[in-house]
Design a protein around this motif. Structure first.
Motif, PDB file in Angstrom:
ATOM      1  N   MET A 153      -1.946 -13.831   5.676  1.00 35.71           N
ATOM      2  CA  MET A 153      -2.562 -13.711   6.997  1.00 35.71           C
ATOM      3  C   MET A 153      -1.975 -12.523   7.757  1.00 35.71           C
ATOM      4  SD  MET A 153      -3.024 -17.682   8.137  1.00 35.71           S
ATOM      5  CE  MET A 153      -1.303 -18.044   7.943  1.00 35.71           C
ATOM      6  N   ARG A 154      -1.842 -11.380   7.072  1.00 35.04           N
ATOM      7  CA  ARG A 154      -1.270 -10.211   7.703  1.00 35.04           C
ATOM      8  C   ARG A 154      -2.325  -9.229   8.179  1.00 35.04           C
ATOM      9  NH1 ARG A 154       3.723  -8.964   3.503  1.00 35.04           N
ATOM     10  NH2 ARG A 154       4.925 -10.817   3.972  1.00 35.04           N
ATOM     11  N   ALA A 155      -3.598  -9.422   7.814  1.00 40.26           N
ATOM     12  CA  ALA A 155      -4.642  -8.498   8.224  1.00 40.26           C
ATOM     13  C   ALA A 155      -4.781  -8.515   9.743  1.00 40.26           C
ATOM     14  CB  ALA A 155      -5.963  -8.880   7.569  1.00 40.26           C
ATOM     15  N   THR A 156      -5.208  -7.366  10.299  1.00 44.84           N
ATOM     16  CA  THR A 156      -5.327  -7.230  11.755  1.00 44.84           C
ATOM     17  C   THR A 156      -6.249  -8.275  12.357  1.00 44.84           C
ATOM     18  OG1 THR A 156      -4.984  -4.855  11.489  1.00 44.84           O
ATOM     19  CG2 THR A 156      -5.887  -5.589  13.586  1.00 44.84           C
ATOM     20  N   VAL A 157      -7.289  -8.651  11.616  1.00 42.02           N
ATOM     21  CA  VAL A 157      -8.268  -9.601  12.146  1.00 42.02           C
ATOM     22  C   VAL A 157      -7.623 -10.907  12.577  1.00 42.02           C
ATOM     23  CG1 VAL A 157      -8.796 -10.549   9.869  1.00 42.02           C
ATOM     24  CG2 VAL A 157     -10.507 -10.679  11.681  1.00 42.02           C
ATOM     25  N   TRP A 158      -6.519 -11.320  11.918  1.00 45.19           N
ATOM     26  CA  TRP A 158      -5.911 -12.609  12.229  1.00 45.19           C
ATOM     27  C   TRP A 158      -5.190 -12.609  13.569  1.00 45.19           C
ATOM     28  CZ3 TRP A 158      -8.625 -15.562   9.712  1.00 45.19           C
ATOM     29  CH2 TRP A 158      -8.870 -15.434   8.341  1.00 45.19           C
ATOM     30  N   THR A 205      -9.880   2.981  13.881  1.00 43.57           N
ATOM     31  CA  THR A 205      -9.725   4.239  13.153  1.00 43.57           C
ATOM     32  C   THR A 205     -10.165   4.051  11.710  1.00 43.57           C
ATOM     33  OG1 THR A 205      -7.464   3.705  12.497  1.00 43.57           O
ATOM     34  CG2 THR A 205      -7.760   4.880  14.588  1.00 43.57           C
ATOM     35  N   ASN A 206     -10.186   5.150  10.970  1.00 44.11           N
ATOM     36  CA  ASN A 206     -10.582   5.097   9.567  1.00 44.11           C
ATOM     37  C   ASN A 206      -9.392   4.813   8.656  1.00 44.11           C
ATOM     38  OD1 ASN A 206     -13.324   5.705  10.063  1.00 44.11           O
ATOM     39  ND2 ASN A 206     -12.831   7.876  10.256  1.00 44.11           N
ATOM     40  N   PHE A 207      -8.392   4.162   9.171  1.00 47.71           N
ATOM     41  CA  PHE A 207      -7.200   3.824   8.397  1.00 47.71           C
ATOM     42  C   PHE A 207      -7.576   2.939   7.223  1.00 47.71           C
ATOM     43  CE2 PHE A 207      -3.726   0.847   7.520  1.00 47.71           C
ATOM     44  CZ  PHE A 207      -2.707   1.740   7.235  1.00 47.71           C
ATOM     45  N   ASP A 208      -7.183   3.360   6.023  1.00 50.50           N
ATOM     46  CA  ASP A 208      -7.434   2.596   4.803  1.00 50.50           C
ATOM     47  C   ASP A 208      -6.093   2.105   4.276  1.00 50.50           C
ATOM     48  OD1 ASP A 208      -7.824   1.819   2.070  1.00 50.50           O
ATOM     49  OD2 ASP A 208      -9.696   2.950   2.059  1.00 50.50           O
ATOM     50  N   HIS A 209      -5.898   0.789   4.314  1.00 47.51           N
ATOM     51  CA  HIS A 209      -4.605   0.217   3.927  1.00 47.51           C
ATOM     52  C   HIS A 209      -4.281   0.498   2.466  1.00 47.51           C
ATOM     53  CE1 HIS A 209      -1.207  -2.511   3.931  1.00 47.51           C
ATOM     54  NE2 HIS A 209      -1.712  -3.107   2.866  1.00 47.51           N
ATOM     55  N   VAL A 219      -1.142  -1.236  10.045  1.00 46.66           N
ATOM     56  CA  VAL A 219      -0.306  -1.303   8.843  1.00 46.66           C
ATOM     57  C   VAL A 219       0.047  -2.754   8.539  1.00 46.66           C
ATOM     58  CG1 VAL A 219       1.965  -0.757   7.891  1.00 46.66           C
ATOM     59  CG2 VAL A 219       0.663   1.007   9.084  1.00 46.66           C
ATOM     60  N   ARG A 220      -0.218  -3.154   7.295  1.00 47.83           N
ATOM     61  CA  ARG A 220       0.165  -4.494   6.848  1.00 47.83           C
ATOM     62  C   ARG A 220       1.300  -4.306   5.846  1.00 47.83           C
ATOM     63  NH1 ARG A 220      -5.243  -4.551   5.778  1.00 47.83           N
ATOM     64  NH2 ARG A 220      -4.971  -5.100   3.577  1.00 47.83           N
ATOM     65  N   HIS A 221       2.433  -4.887   6.147  1.00 50.40           N
ATOM     66  CA  HIS A 221       3.618  -4.666   5.322  1.00 50.40           C
ATOM     67  C   HIS A 221       3.517  -5.459   4.020  1.00 50.40           C
ATOM     68  CE1 HIS A 221       5.206  -2.540   8.684  1.00 50.40           C
ATOM     69  NE2 HIS A 221       5.149  -3.600   9.453  1.00 50.40           N
ATOM     70  N   VAL A 222       3.926  -4.819   2.936  1.00 49.04           N
ATOM     71  CA  VAL A 222       3.850  -5.436   1.609  1.00 49.04           C
ATOM     72  C   VAL A 222       5.246  -5.508   1.007  1.00 49.04           C
ATOM     73  CG1 VAL A 222       1.511  -4.581   1.228  1.00 49.04           C
ATOM     74  CG2 VAL A 222       3.456  -3.202   0.479  1.00 49.04           C
ATOM     75  N   THR A 223       5.372  -6.199  -0.097  1.00 50.97           N
ATOM     76  CA  THR A 223       6.662  -6.371  -0.761  1.00 50.97           C
ATOM     77  C   THR A 223       6.834  -5.345  -1.870  1.00 50.97           C
ATOM     78  OG1 THR A 223       5.800  -7.885  -2.429  1.00 50.97           O
ATOM     79  CG2 THR A 223       6.499  -8.845  -0.314  1.00 50.97           C
ATOM     80  N   ARG A 224       8.017  -5.318  -2.428  1.00 45.78           N
ATOM     81  CA  ARG A 224       8.303  -4.403  -3.546  1.00 45.78           C
ATOM     82  C   ARG A 224       7.409  -4.695  -4.741  1.00 45.78           C
ATOM     83  NH1 ARG A 224      14.423  -6.007  -4.448  1.00 45.78           N
ATOM     84  NH2 ARG A 224      14.205  -6.498  -2.237  1.00 45.78           N
ATOM     85  N   ASN A 225       7.003  -5.961  -4.907  1.00 45.93           N
ATOM     86  CA  ASN A 225       6.141  -6.300  -6.040  1.00 45.93           C
ATOM     87  C   ASN A 225       4.782  -5.617  -5.925  1.00 45.93           C
ATOM     88  OD1 ASN A 225       8.056  -7.949  -7.249  1.00 45.93           O
ATOM     89  ND2 ASN A 225       7.412  -9.749  -6.080  1.00 45.93           N
ATOM     90  N   THR A 226       4.285  -5.492  -4.694  1.00 49.39           N
ATOM     91  CA  THR A 226       3.018  -4.788  -4.484  1.00 49.39           C
ATOM     92  C   THR A 226       3.162  -3.317  -4.825  1.00 49.39           C
ATOM     93  OG1 THR A 226       2.367  -6.322  -2.727  1.00 49.39           O
ATOM     94  CG2 THR A 226       1.237  -4.195  -2.797  1.00 49.39           C
ATOM     95  N   ILE A 227       4.288  -2.715  -4.408  1.00 49.10           N
ATOM     96  CA  ILE A 227       4.553  -1.315  -4.734  1.00 49.10           C
ATOM     97  C   ILE A 227       4.618  -1.135  -6.244  1.00 49.10           C
ATOM     98  CG2 ILE A 227       6.224   0.563  -4.563  1.00 49.10           C
ATOM     99  CD1 ILE A 227       4.774   0.077  -1.979  1.00 49.10           C
TER     100      ILE A 227
END
Length: 214
Positions: A1-6, A66-70, A107-115
């Protein structure tokens, strides 16, 4: 539930084990969306776009439109980590996250596993390009091969033209085992008919390997 919409919903927990919630839209209080990490945000976005209150919010907060693409952002960050040999855990540093949130609220923060997942996908893409390139060359290929022990005392072996393979290679480093390993890699890259030369160090095991390879 990190998306801006929430940010425009409040939550009521339904199931602790499954991590399920009900999301209540702050501007109407009459619609509930079932939420957990497996569900997307499409229904929630369609719902809030129907309300003038949300459109007013966007007018007052232009950074949300904006045209920000996560995905592009995470890909570029993962690329920067790889090119500069930073640790993947860098994206989990608190102060860095605060700075990124300040620069763009989307910006939605992700973990090292996503990287790591993004880097693995890039590795497979580049590997595919290299395989395609090597399959179309008409000239012969020269290789180098080396075995060594890391500071952890674990053995590794690498075969390079470009780096075709680098992997853990357990002891003992016998010539027969090295031969089977190297031939397997050459065959995997479909270079068995294009090999011209291969360079090793001067250990006894390599003498055995060269004899078999010839």
């Amino acid at each position: 539930m990190r998306a801006t919409v929430w940010e425009h919903f409040s939550f009521t927990k339904l199931n602790d084990v499954k991590g399920e919630y009900k999301a209540n839209y702050k501007y109407c209080n009459n619609t509930q969306h079932k939420v957990n990490s497996r569900y997307g945000t499409s229904n929630a976005k369609r719902h809030i776009n129907n309300y003038a209150a949300y459109k007013t919010f966007l007018t007052k907060n232009p950074s949300h439109v904006t045209n920000f693409d996560h995905r592009v952002f995470v890909y570029m960050f993962a690329e920067a980590i790889m090119n500069n040999s930073y640790p993947c855990s860098m994206f989990e540093h608190v102060k860095l996250r605060e700075m990124l949130s300040y620069l763009n609220a989307q910006v939605r923060h992700v973990t090292r596993n996503t990287i790591l997942r993004y880097r693995w996908q890039e590795y497979l893409r580049l590997k595919s390009i290299l395989h395609e390139t090597l399959s179309h060359i008409n000239n012969r290929v020269c290789f180098t091969c080396d075995c060594w022990f890391a500071c952890t005392t674990k053995g590794f072996l690498t075969l390079t033209n470009c780096i075709l393979n680098l992997c853990y290679f357990p002891s003992p480093h016998r010539g027969v085992d090295i031969y089977l390993f190297v031939v397997g890699i050459i065959n995997k890259w479909s270079l068995e008919r294009k090999a011209f030369s291969i360079t090793f160090d001067n250990t006894g095991a390599m003498d055995v390997m060269v004899a078999r390879l010839k």
